[in-house]
Design a protein around this motif. Structure first.
Motif, PDB file in Angstrom:
ATOM      1  N   LYS A   5      -5.364   5.803  -7.109  1.00 58.88           N
ATOM      2  CA  LYS A   5      -5.213   4.588  -6.313  1.00 58.88           C
ATOM      3  C   LYS A   5      -5.986   4.670  -5.019  1.00 58.88           C
ATOM      4  O   LYS A   5      -6.594   3.710  -4.559  1.00 58.88           O
ATOM      5  N   PHE A  33      -9.829   3.743  -5.062  1.00 63.44           N
ATOM      6  CA  PHE A  33     -10.253   2.349  -5.091  1.00 63.44           C
ATOM      7  C   PHE A  33      -9.849   1.569  -3.843  1.00 63.44           C
ATOM      8  O   PHE A  33     -10.221   0.412  -3.702  1.00 63.44           O
ATOM      9  N   LYS A  61     -12.865   0.361  -1.992  1.00 59.21           N
ATOM     10  CA  LYS A  61     -13.993  -0.055  -2.812  1.00 59.21           C
ATOM     11  C   LYS A  61     -14.162  -1.569  -2.795  1.00 59.21           C
ATOM     12  O   LYS A  61     -13.214  -2.321  -2.635  1.00 59.21           O
ATOM     13  N   TRP A  98     -16.864  -3.162  -5.168  1.00 63.19           N
ATOM     14  CA  TRP A  98     -17.289  -3.605  -6.498  1.00 63.19           C
ATOM     15  C   TRP A  98     -16.394  -3.051  -7.595  1.00 63.19           C
ATOM     16  O   TRP A  98     -16.833  -2.327  -8.485  1.00 63.19           O
ATOM     17  N   THR A  99     -15.117  -3.386  -7.517  1.00 66.33           N
ATOM     18  CA  THR A  99     -14.198  -3.089  -8.619  1.00 66.33           C
ATOM     19  C   THR A  99     -14.166  -4.309  -9.542  1.00 66.33           C
ATOM     20  O   THR A  99     -14.555  -5.422  -9.147  1.00 66.33           O
ATOM     21  N   ILE A 100     -13.684  -4.118 -10.762  1.00 62.13           N
ATOM     22  CA  ILE A 100     -13.629  -5.230 -11.725  1.00 62.13           C
ATOM     23  C   ILE A 100     -12.772  -6.385 -11.201  1.00 62.13           C
ATOM     24  O   ILE A 100     -13.193  -7.543 -11.284  1.00 62.13           O
ATOM     25  N   ASN A 127     -12.215  -7.307  -8.122  1.00 68.66           N
ATOM     26  CA  ASN A 127     -12.933  -7.989  -7.044  1.00 68.66           C
ATOM     27  C   ASN A 127     -14.096  -8.812  -7.574  1.00 68.66           C
ATOM     28  O   ASN A 127     -14.387  -9.908  -7.078  1.00 68.66           O
ATOM     29  N   ASP A 150      -7.479 -10.316 -13.345  1.00 69.31           N
ATOM     30  CA  ASP A 150      -7.846  -9.352 -12.300  1.00 69.31           C
ATOM     31  C   ASP A 150      -6.615  -8.653 -11.719  1.00 69.31           C
ATOM     32  O   ASP A 150      -6.648  -7.470 -11.399  1.00 69.31           O
ATOM     33  N   ALA A 163      -6.058  -4.663 -11.954  1.00 64.36           N
ATOM     34  CA  ALA A 163      -5.866  -3.928 -10.698  1.00 64.36           C
ATOM     35  C   ALA A 163      -4.621  -3.044 -10.759  1.00 64.36           C
ATOM     36  O   ALA A 163      -4.645  -1.890 -10.327  1.00 64.36           O
ATOM     37  N   MET A 190      -6.623  -0.157  -9.506  1.00 64.41           N
ATOM     38  CA  MET A 190      -7.798  -0.625  -8.772  1.00 64.41           C
ATOM     39  C   MET A 190      -7.406  -1.549  -7.619  1.00 64.41           C
ATOM     40  O   MET A 190      -8.189  -2.397  -7.197  1.00 64.41           O
ATOM     41  N   SER A 193      -7.034  -2.797  -4.038  1.00 62.66           N
ATOM     42  CA  SER A 193      -7.770  -2.527  -2.803  1.00 62.66           C
ATOM     43  C   SER A 193      -7.389  -3.549  -1.753  1.00 62.66           C
ATOM     44  O   SER A 193      -6.897  -4.635  -2.066  1.00 62.66           O
ATOM     45  N   GLY A 220      -9.337  -6.642  -2.298  1.00 61.07           N
ATOM     46  CA  GLY A 220      -8.801  -7.422  -3.405  1.00 61.07           C
ATOM     47  C   GLY A 220      -7.564  -8.211  -3.010  1.00 61.07           C
ATOM     48  O   GLY A 220      -7.386  -9.356  -3.429  1.00 61.07           O
TER      49      GLY A 220
END
Length: 201
Positions: free
Chosen positions: A2, A5, A8, A10-12, A14, A54, A58, A63, A65, A68
């Motif tokens: 955890k 990310f 971060k 450019w996570t999926i 986001n 999303d 996450a 993921m 963030s 996000g």
């Protein structure tokens, strides 16, 4: 994982939120220029699906963030405001929901920023916010797909959405103010401990 990310970009999840924002001009063009309600509804449903997706990704793959947490609701609200603005063109009474949402989001934004400043953490969406979002999407889809729409049903959906928006705004305001107050007390306690430490020197 955890923590990996947390900062971060450019996570999926986001990327999906960025895509929802990019879909907004297409949504408005399809409804206002092409006047294609079915295609608009499909785009809106796709946007809502990516919103659910999303969040699931996450949580499932850790993921989550801070970006996000801020970007996801921003994409939602921009989509909702844009779609409501379009619907006002055909359903003037929808202006009530549009104005209520704008006022609520402005108030929540200000108090959320103050809460973030105090707590140094982006606050997640609460259950009432998610319920309001679901009601908004359902209302917009119904007004897109069912024409002519019964005035009674239209007014009932609009009244329900406006009521939920006001309720959600009040509850978010209470939450954010509590966070602000806790942060203020914590800061004051830290200052007192520092002053006490210097006094002992």
């Amino acid at each position: 994982m955890k923590a990996i990310f947390k900062g971060k970009i450019w996570t999926i999840p986001n990327i999906l939120s960025f895509l929802r924002i990019c879909m907004i001009p297409l949504l408005m063009w399809t409804y206002l220029k092409r006047q294609n309600s079915l295609a608009t509804a499909l785009i809106l449903l796709l946007s809502g699906f990516t919103d659910t997706l999303d969040g699931t990704i996450a949580r499932r793959f850790n993921m989550v963030s801070n970006l996000g947490k801020a970007l996801d609701p921003l994409a939602d609200k921009l989509t909702q405001i844009a779609m409501l603005a379009c619907l006002v063109w055909r359903y003037p009474q929808m202006l009530l929901v549009f104005l209520a949402l704008c006022v609520k989001e402005g108030f929540v934004l200000i108090t959320s920023l103050m809460a973030i400043h105090r707590s140094e953490e982006v606050l997640p969406a609460d259950w009432h916010g998610k319920m309001t979002t679901a009601a908004l999407y359902a209302t917009m889809i119904v007004h897109l797909l069912f024409r002519p729409l019964s005035k009674t049903l239209s007014h009932a959906l609009i009244g329900l959405c406006a009521g939920l928006i006001v309720l959600s705004g009040i509850l978010y305001g209470i939450r954010n103010i509590k966070v602000i107050q806790r942060g203020k007390i914590k800061n004051e306690e830290n200052i007192e401990r520092i002053d006490a430490a210097y006094a002992d020197l």
